[in-house]
Design a protein around this motif. Structure first.
Motif, PDB file in Angstrom:
ATOM      1  N   VAL A   1       3.503   2.932 -22.568  1.00 17.09           N
ATOM      2  CA  VAL A   1       2.905   1.837 -21.842  1.00 17.09           C
ATOM      3  C   VAL A   1       1.617   2.286 -21.167  1.00 17.09           C
ATOM      4  CG1 VAL A   1       3.316   0.051 -20.103  1.00 17.09           C
ATOM      5  CG2 VAL A   1       5.223   0.990 -21.400  1.00 17.09           C
ATOM      6  N   ALA A   2       0.617   1.458 -21.204  1.00 22.04           N
ATOM      7  CA  ALA A   2      -0.645   1.769 -20.554  1.00 22.04           C
ATOM      8  C   ALA A   2      -0.469   1.774 -19.046  1.00 22.04           C
ATOM      9  CB  ALA A   2      -1.699   0.738 -20.953  1.00 22.04           C
ATOM     10  N   ALA A   3      -1.403   2.438 -18.360  1.00 22.10           N
ATOM     11  CA  ALA A   3      -1.270   2.628 -16.923  1.00 22.10           C
ATOM     12  C   ALA A   3      -1.257   1.298 -16.169  1.00 22.10           C
ATOM     13  CB  ALA A   3      -2.401   3.509 -16.407  1.00 22.10           C
ATOM     14  N   ASN A   4      -2.104   0.362 -16.561  1.00 19.28           N
ATOM     15  CA  ASN A   4      -2.143  -0.922 -15.852  1.00 19.28           C
ATOM     16  C   ASN A   4      -0.853  -1.712 -16.052  1.00 19.28           C
ATOM     17  OD1 ASN A   4      -2.729  -1.325 -18.565  1.00 19.28           O
ATOM     18  ND2 ASN A   4      -3.924  -3.178 -18.168  1.00 19.28           N
ATOM     19  N   LYS A   5      -0.287  -1.638 -17.253  1.00 21.07           N
ATOM     20  CA  LYS A   5       0.996  -2.288 -17.507  1.00 21.07           C
ATOM     21  C   LYS A   5       2.088  -1.624 -16.676  1.00 21.07           C
ATOM     22  CE  LYS A   5      -0.199  -5.271 -20.726  1.00 21.07           C
ATOM     23  NZ  LYS A   5      -0.045  -6.730 -20.502  1.00 21.07           N
ATOM     24  N   ASP A   6       2.019  -0.304 -16.557  1.00 18.62           N
ATOM     25  CA  ASP A   6       3.002   0.449 -15.785  1.00 18.62           C
ATOM     26  C   ASP A   6       2.990  -0.010 -14.324  1.00 18.62           C
ATOM     27  OD1 ASP A   6       4.860   2.571 -15.248  1.00 18.62           O
ATOM     28  OD2 ASP A   6       3.186   3.661 -14.346  1.00 18.62           O
ATOM     29  N   THR A   7       1.813  -0.176 -13.766  1.00 16.50           N
ATOM     30  CA  THR A   7       1.683  -0.627 -12.385  1.00 16.50           C
ATOM     31  C   THR A   7       2.232  -2.041 -12.214  1.00 16.50           C
ATOM     32  OG1 THR A   7      -0.301   0.724 -12.145  1.00 16.50           O
ATOM     33  CG2 THR A   7       0.058  -0.987 -10.498  1.00 16.50           C
ATOM     34  N   LYS A   8       1.937  -2.910 -13.172  1.00 20.18           N
ATOM     35  CA  LYS A   8       2.415  -4.289 -13.113  1.00 20.18           C
ATOM     36  C   LYS A   8       3.934  -4.345 -13.123  1.00 20.18           C
ATOM     37  CE  LYS A   8       2.158  -8.667 -15.630  1.00 20.18           C
ATOM     38  NZ  LYS A   8       1.614  -9.366 -16.825  1.00 20.18           N
ATOM     39  N   VAL A   9       4.537  -3.558 -14.027  1.00 19.64           N
ATOM     40  CA  VAL A   9       5.996  -3.520 -14.129  1.00 19.64           C
ATOM     41  C   VAL A   9       6.607  -2.966 -12.847  1.00 19.64           C
ATOM     42  CG1 VAL A   9       7.924  -2.435 -15.331  1.00 19.64           C
ATOM     43  CG2 VAL A   9       6.023  -3.388 -16.637  1.00 19.64           C
ATOM     44  N   ALA A  10       5.999  -1.916 -12.287  1.00 23.57           N
ATOM     45  CA  ALA A  10       6.523  -1.294 -11.069  1.00 23.57           C
ATOM     46  C   ALA A  10       6.492  -2.273  -9.897  1.00 23.57           C
ATOM     47  CB  ALA A  10       5.710  -0.048 -10.731  1.00 23.57           C
ATOM     48  N   LYS A  11       5.396  -3.013  -9.784  1.00 26.49           N
ATOM     49  CA  LYS A  11       5.289  -3.985  -8.696  1.00 26.49           C
ATOM     50  C   LYS A  11       6.332  -5.087  -8.834  1.00 26.49           C
ATOM     51  CE  LYS A  11       0.369  -3.378  -7.660  1.00 26.49           C
ATOM     52  NZ  LYS A  11      -0.967  -4.021  -7.674  1.00 26.49           N
ATOM     53  N   ARG A  12       6.527  -5.541 -10.063  1.00 25.79           N
ATOM     54  CA  ARG A  12       7.485  -6.624 -10.276  1.00 25.79           C
ATOM     55  C   ARG A  12       8.906  -6.173  -9.944  1.00 25.79           C
ATOM     56  NH1 ARG A  12       8.221 -10.488 -15.576  1.00 25.79           N
ATOM     57  NH2 ARG A  12       9.804 -11.813 -14.639  1.00 25.79           N
ATOM     58  N   MET A  13       9.252  -4.966 -10.362  1.00 26.04           N
ATOM     59  CA  MET A  13      10.596  -4.464 -10.068  1.00 26.04           C
ATOM     60  C   MET A  13      10.770  -4.214  -8.569  1.00 26.04           C
ATOM     61  SD  MET A  13      11.653  -2.025 -13.243  1.00 26.04           S
ATOM     62  CE  MET A  13      10.241  -0.977 -13.091  1.00 26.04           C
ATOM     63  N   ALA A  14       9.689  -3.790  -7.900  1.00 25.48           N
ATOM     64  CA  ALA A  14       9.770  -3.587  -6.456  1.00 25.48           C
ATOM     65  C   ALA A  14      10.046  -4.901  -5.739  1.00 25.48           C
ATOM     66  CB  ALA A  14       8.462  -2.976  -5.947  1.00 25.48           C
ATOM     67  N   ILE A  15       9.444  -5.985  -6.210  1.00 26.28           N
ATOM     68  CA  ILE A  15       9.680  -7.311  -5.613  1.00 26.28           C
ATOM     69  C   ILE A  15      11.124  -7.736  -5.825  1.00 26.28           C
ATOM     70  CG2 ILE A  15       9.088  -9.756  -5.772  1.00 26.28           C
ATOM     71  CD1 ILE A  15       6.242  -8.896  -6.457  1.00 26.28           C
ATOM     72  N   LEU A  16      11.650  -7.506  -7.047  1.00 34.24           N
ATOM     73  CA  LEU A  16      13.028  -7.879  -7.340  1.00 34.24           C
ATOM     74  C   LEU A  16      14.010  -7.143  -6.433  1.00 34.24           C
ATOM     75  CD1 LEU A  16      12.921  -7.939 -11.255  1.00 34.24           C
ATOM     76  CD2 LEU A  16      12.962  -9.903  -9.726  1.00 34.24           C
ATOM     77  N   ILE A  17      13.800  -5.840  -6.277  1.00 34.10           N
ATOM     78  CA  ILE A  17      14.697  -5.041  -5.440  1.00 34.10           C
ATOM     79  C   ILE A  17      14.551  -5.435  -3.973  1.00 34.10           C
ATOM     80  CG2 ILE A  17      15.175  -2.697  -4.616  1.00 34.10           C
ATOM     81  CD1 ILE A  17      14.442  -1.674  -7.391  1.00 34.10           C
ATOM     82  N   PHE A  18      13.309  -5.706  -3.547  1.00 32.92           N
ATOM     83  CA  PHE A  18      13.072  -6.067  -2.148  1.00 32.92           C
ATOM     84  C   PHE A  18      13.765  -7.379  -1.789  1.00 32.92           C
ATOM     85  CE2 PHE A  18      10.540  -8.386   1.016  1.00 32.92           C
ATOM     86  CZ  PHE A  18      10.658  -7.511   2.089  1.00 32.92           C
ATOM     87  N   THR A  19      13.686  -8.371  -2.653  1.00 32.58           N
ATOM     88  CA  THR A  19      14.349  -9.653  -2.363  1.00 32.58           C
ATOM     89  C   THR A  19      15.865  -9.486  -2.314  1.00 32.58           C
ATOM     90  OG1 THR A  19      14.294 -10.229  -4.713  1.00 32.58           O
ATOM     91  CG2 THR A  19      12.497 -11.051  -3.341  1.00 32.58           C
ATOM     92  N   ASP A  20      16.404  -8.671  -3.221  1.00 30.84           N
ATOM     93  CA  ASP A  20      17.850  -8.408  -3.189  1.00 30.84           C
ATOM     94  C   ASP A  20      18.254  -7.722  -1.893  1.00 30.84           C
ATOM     95  OD1 ASP A  20      18.233  -9.564  -5.633  1.00 30.84           O
ATOM     96  OD2 ASP A  20      18.124  -7.697  -6.760  1.00 30.84           O
TER      97      ASP A  20
END
Length: 539
Positions: A411-430
């Motif tokens: 995965v490219a670096a920008n995609k990696d950052t996007k995925v990381a942010k999205r997963m962080a939001i999911l975990i934070f809401t939980d």
């Protein structure tokens, strides 16, 4: 006259039943079949000072003749769920009732009367000060007039007799202001209305939601949860695309969160209807079918939502881990029995309080907070522990997914950052949803409460429904697949046709490209692995 009519077989008392009677006590206790006292039953009678209706089946008190009652005994009168207007009890000094919530009404009545006494006392102090100043001025002004002052002094030398003194209470207050008050008794020995049983920590004297800002905020939250999840369900169920495992799981999640919105809507509606007079509706609400339905909805929705979130997370982890092993792909025939088990589990957990394990009747917000028995305590702890375990599993899976997509070859670096942010939001809401509630609930389950029921209502509105509001956006509305289905549905209704056509062309273009690449390739490439990883996170 004392009328002791206990343990009789009569079922009602007719109009003017005590006409012409001067009653000191009216004892009606232990009349198990007494269901009605006519509103005019005490008309024509004087009194009574004491009314005892304990252990009767009365559903209401008469609206006339309660003004003289000083002692009201209504213990074990379980059918008496509402009280007459409070101003009827103008002389009441002692009330022994069945339900603690009714004492909240008399607590408010007592406060109003005390405030009135303080107001009159404040006015009295000011008027006294003014009167004494006036008297002093007259003494100084008339000190040279030897004939006038002695005459005045002889007429009323600091007299306290109201009939002859120009500085008596009647000159300070209006008759209407002093009506019903005896100065020495009301001010020096004020009447204090006592009421038992006192409200406990689980049912304080307040409306369902307690705080005014929660009463406003809960409407925005429940409308957001209901509208968001309804749109997701509508789009997914009307889509002409094949029902995949992620879509199937998302439908279950949206339904669970939709039920949570219904629970909040029910609580908000009852709170609006009973605002300011909840004490008169508390018993009907908490012991009725409404509170049981609300409690069932919230526990069922909460557990099904947590269960489905865990399954969705595991499915994503499984898809990424075994992306190139098509024989290990999770099929719909596997997902259906998994979710069936979740439904049965959630229904069973929600039904236990209806069968006597804990109870939804303990508090006004209809959550299973009854921990009086060991079984009830174990029930609460089981739910909390399962929720904590589910959160740990979700976090572990997303950490593994992040490690997998972090590989720069995939995965490219920008995609990696996007995925990381999205997963962080999911975990934070939980975490935001589960952590505060679990922490305080576990402490309460061990009978060491760190928060009051009043403050727990803040958690109910601000934290408890976080997932129900956020899930439709994080798992559906913000994904490309959902936006495509949404615009295709709108095009059927005559709207957004150009956007729908664009999504349709992009879909078929990507489909044809994947078919060509799939036919030419002899082994899974790095690019195709990256595509699968990202597409799994976009579902």
């Amino acid at each position: 006259i004392s009328r002791k009519l206990y343990k009789n077989g009569f079922e009602d008392i007719h109009s003017h039943a005590f006409n012409g009677t001067k009653l000191s006590q009216l004892i009606l206790k232990d009349n198990k079949n007494l269901r009605r006292i006519h509103n005019d039953a005490l008309k024509g009678a004087t009194g009574p000072d004491v009314l005892d209706i304990s252990s009767t089946a009365l559903e209401s008190l008469p609206s006339y003749g309660l003004e003289a009652i000083q002692v009201l005994n209504a213990t074990s009168s379980y059918s008496l769920k509402r009280l007459p207007p409070l101003e009827k009890f103008s002389s009441l000094l002692e009330a022994v009732l069945t339900y603690p919530s009714h004492c909240c009404a008399f607590r408010n009545l007592r406060t109003e009367k005390q405030n009135l006494l303080l107001s009159i006392f404040d006015n009295f102090s000011k008027e006294c000060e003014s009167t004494m100043r006036k008297l002093t001025d007259e003494m100084l002004d008339d000190s040279n007039n030897t004939s006038l002052w002695p005459a005045e002094r002889n007429t009323h030398p600091f007299a306290v007799d109201e009939e002859i003194s120009p500085y008596s209470y009647s000159t300070i207050f209006d008759d209407s202001e002093m009506a019903g008050f005896d100065f020495e008794y009301d001010f020096c020995q004020p009447k204090v209305l006592t009421c038992t049983p006192e409200p406990d920590a689980f049912n304080p004297c307040e409306d369902i939601l307690g705080y005014s800002f929660l009463r406003v905020l809960i409407w925005f939250i429940n409308i957001l949860a209901i509208a968001g999840n309804f749109i997701v369900l509508l789009v997914l169920l009307t889509s002409h695309y094949k029902l995949t495992v992620p879509r199937f799981l998302m439908c279950n999640l949206s339904f669970a969160d939709f039920c949570m919105g219904l629970y909040l809507l029910l609580i908000a509606s009852v709170d609006a209807q009973t605002s300011g007079q909840y004490y008169n509706h508390a018993i009907d609400w908490q012991t009725g079918s409404g509170c049981s339905t609300a409690g069932f909805f919230t526990v069922f929705a909460s557990e099904l939502s947590v269960y489905t979130l865990t399954v969705i997370t595991l499915e994503r982890w499984h898809t990424i881990t075994y992306a190139m092993q098509l024989d290990r792909k999770l099929r719909l025939r596997h997902a259906v029995p998994i979710m069936l088990g979740g439904w049965l589990f959630s229904i069973g957990i929600a039904a236990l309080p209806l069968l006597g394990v804990s109870s939804y009747m303990k508090v006004s917000i209809c959550l299973p907070m009854d921990i009086e028995t060991s079984l009830s305590q174990a029930y609460i702890l089981l739910i909390l522990v399962l929720n904590v375990v589910a959160f740990v599993v979700i976090c572990a899976c997303y950490i593994k997914i992040y490690i997998a997509v972090q590989n720069p070859e995939l995965v490219a670096a920008n995609k990696d950052t996007k995925v990381a942010k999205r997963m962080a939001i999911l975990i934070f809401t939980d975490f935001t949803c589960m952590a505060p509630i679990s922490f305080f609930a576990i402490s309460a389950a061990f009978k060491v409460p760190l928060i009051t029921v009043t403050n727990s209502k803040i958690l109910l509105v601000l934290f408890y429904p976080v997932n129900s509001c956020a899930n439709p956006f994080l798992y559906a509305i913000f994904t490309k697949a959902f936006r495509r289905d949404f615009f295709l549905l709108m095009s059927k209704l005559g709207c957004c046709k150009s956007r729908a056509e664009l999504y349709r062309m992009n879909y078929f273009s990507a489909y044809n490209s994947n078919c060509k690449n799939g036919g030419a390739a002899t082994a899974p490439s790095k690019a195709s692995q990256a595509f699968l990883l990202l597409s799994a996170l976009e579902k």
